[in-house]
Design an enzyme around this catalytic site. Structure first.
Site, short mmCIF file in Angstrom:
data_model
loop_
_atom_site.label_atom_id
_atom_site.label_comp_id
_atom_site.label_asym_id
_atom_site.label_seq_id
_atom_site.Cartn_x
_atom_site.Cartn_y
_atom_site.Cartn_z
N TYR A 180 -1.22 -0.55 10.23
CA TYR A 180 -1.61 -0.98 8.90
C TYR A 180 -0.08 -0.65 8.07
CZ TYR A 180 -3.65 -1.22 4.22
OH TYR A 180 -3.86 -1.25 3.03
N SER A 238 0.91 -1.33 -0.01
CA SER A 238 -0.03 0.03 0.16
C SER A 238 0.85 1.03 -0.01
CB SER A 238 -0.84 0.07 1.31
OG SER A 238 -1.44 1.24 1.34
#
Ligand code: NAD
Length: 266
Positions: free
Chosen positions: A161, A148
């Site tokens: 995350y 990501s």
């Protein structure tokens, strides 16, 4: 490139392929002739429906192998099941399964940390460890880790995350070096915001925080924060994955490849 690309004879495992980006990648690889392995969470009826749909794209060469990546045992069981189906292992491994939980670090539940790290870091490690020997033996392999842009930057509430996603970027670098002499590439794709089940709750939280009346307006504003003014499309990520599977990408390895509408260069 991608239009005439033929991946027949290859076997691809795409984790988290029951929805969103993973499902898009699975369909794309199936259309290019790969035998594909579907895995991810979902109710039995919708998974059966997906299997039927994907079957029509790849002359029936689709198998569903269940796995809950919160459990290491379940990941090992999946590897075992895949070896029974394909004794020579998989040629393309797409580590895509993921979740998000946005909460400040001082309130972050320990169990969520464990879950995030299990699904997005330990499971890819286990799968790479299990399947890379077969790829090296065949002197061809593609490992594509869906990281990501949050592996390169972060935001409040996303420390965990970002930890998982920057971890997978590091894992991709090391694996790339080990695979390079054997024709095995390993890259980390770093998407910006894509509209899927992962971003849907973030849009809702954004709507509430900004006091925006309608969900549609909140959605438009949420995604227009990228310099391109819009969300990254699943199809664009699929095209990138396909390119990484082509001979044109033989020399691309170990890279975090950013596809984020310019978000991280702002
Ligand atoms: P999604 O929720 O549609 O897909 C996630 C997939 O992971 C599903 O198939 C789900 O069943 C699977 N999964 C979740 N928990 C699992 C578990 N315990 N065991 C096995 N499978 C499990 O979301 P998505 O946006 O398509 O996410 C795919 C990947 O892309 C994730 O790794 C995510 O972090 C990453 N990503 C998404 C965005 C975005 O904006 N949507 C941006 C950058 C990166």
């Amino acid at each position: 490139m991608s239009n005439d690309m033929d991946l027949s004879g290859k076997v691809a495992l795409v984790t988290g392929s029951t929805s969103g980006i993973g499902l898009g990648i699975l369909r794309t690889l199936a259309k290019k002739g790969c035998a594909v392995i579907l895995t991810g969470l979902g109710d039995q009826a919708s998974i059966e429906e997906l299997v039927e749909e994907v079957k029509s794209l790849c002359e029936g060469r689709v198998s569903f192998v269940p796995c809950d990546m919160r459990s290491r045992e379940s990941v090992h069981q999946m590897c075992h099941e895949i070896s029974k189906l394909y004794p020579d292992g998989v040629d393309i491994l797409v580590n895509n399964a993921g979740i998000n939980h946005v909460t400040p670090i001082d309130e972050y539940p320990d169990e969520k940390w464990d879950e995030m790290i299990s699904i997005m870091l330990s499971a890819p490690f286990d799968l790479i460890k299990y399947f890379i020997p077969c790829m090296k033996k065949k002197r061809w392999g593609r490992i594509i880790n869906i990281a990501s842009m949050m592996g390169l930057i972060s935001q409040p509430g996303k420390a965990v995350y970002s930890t998982a996603k920057s971890g997978i970027i590091g894992l991709s670098r090391g694996v790339a070096l080990e695979g390079a002499p054997f024709g095995v590439t390993c890259n980390a794709v770093c998407p910006g915001y894509v509209y899927t089940a992962v971003t849907e709750p973030q849009v809702r939280a954004f709507q509430e925080k900004e006091g925006i009346l309608t969900y549609e307006e909140a959605k438009n504003k949420f995604f227009s924060r990228a310099p391109t003014g819009k969300a990254v499309e699943i199809e664009q990520i699929c095209d990138l994955v396909l390119f990484l599977c082509s001979s044109g990408a033989d020399s691309m390895t170990g890279s975090p490849i950013v596809i984020d509408g310019g978000f991280t260069v702002q």
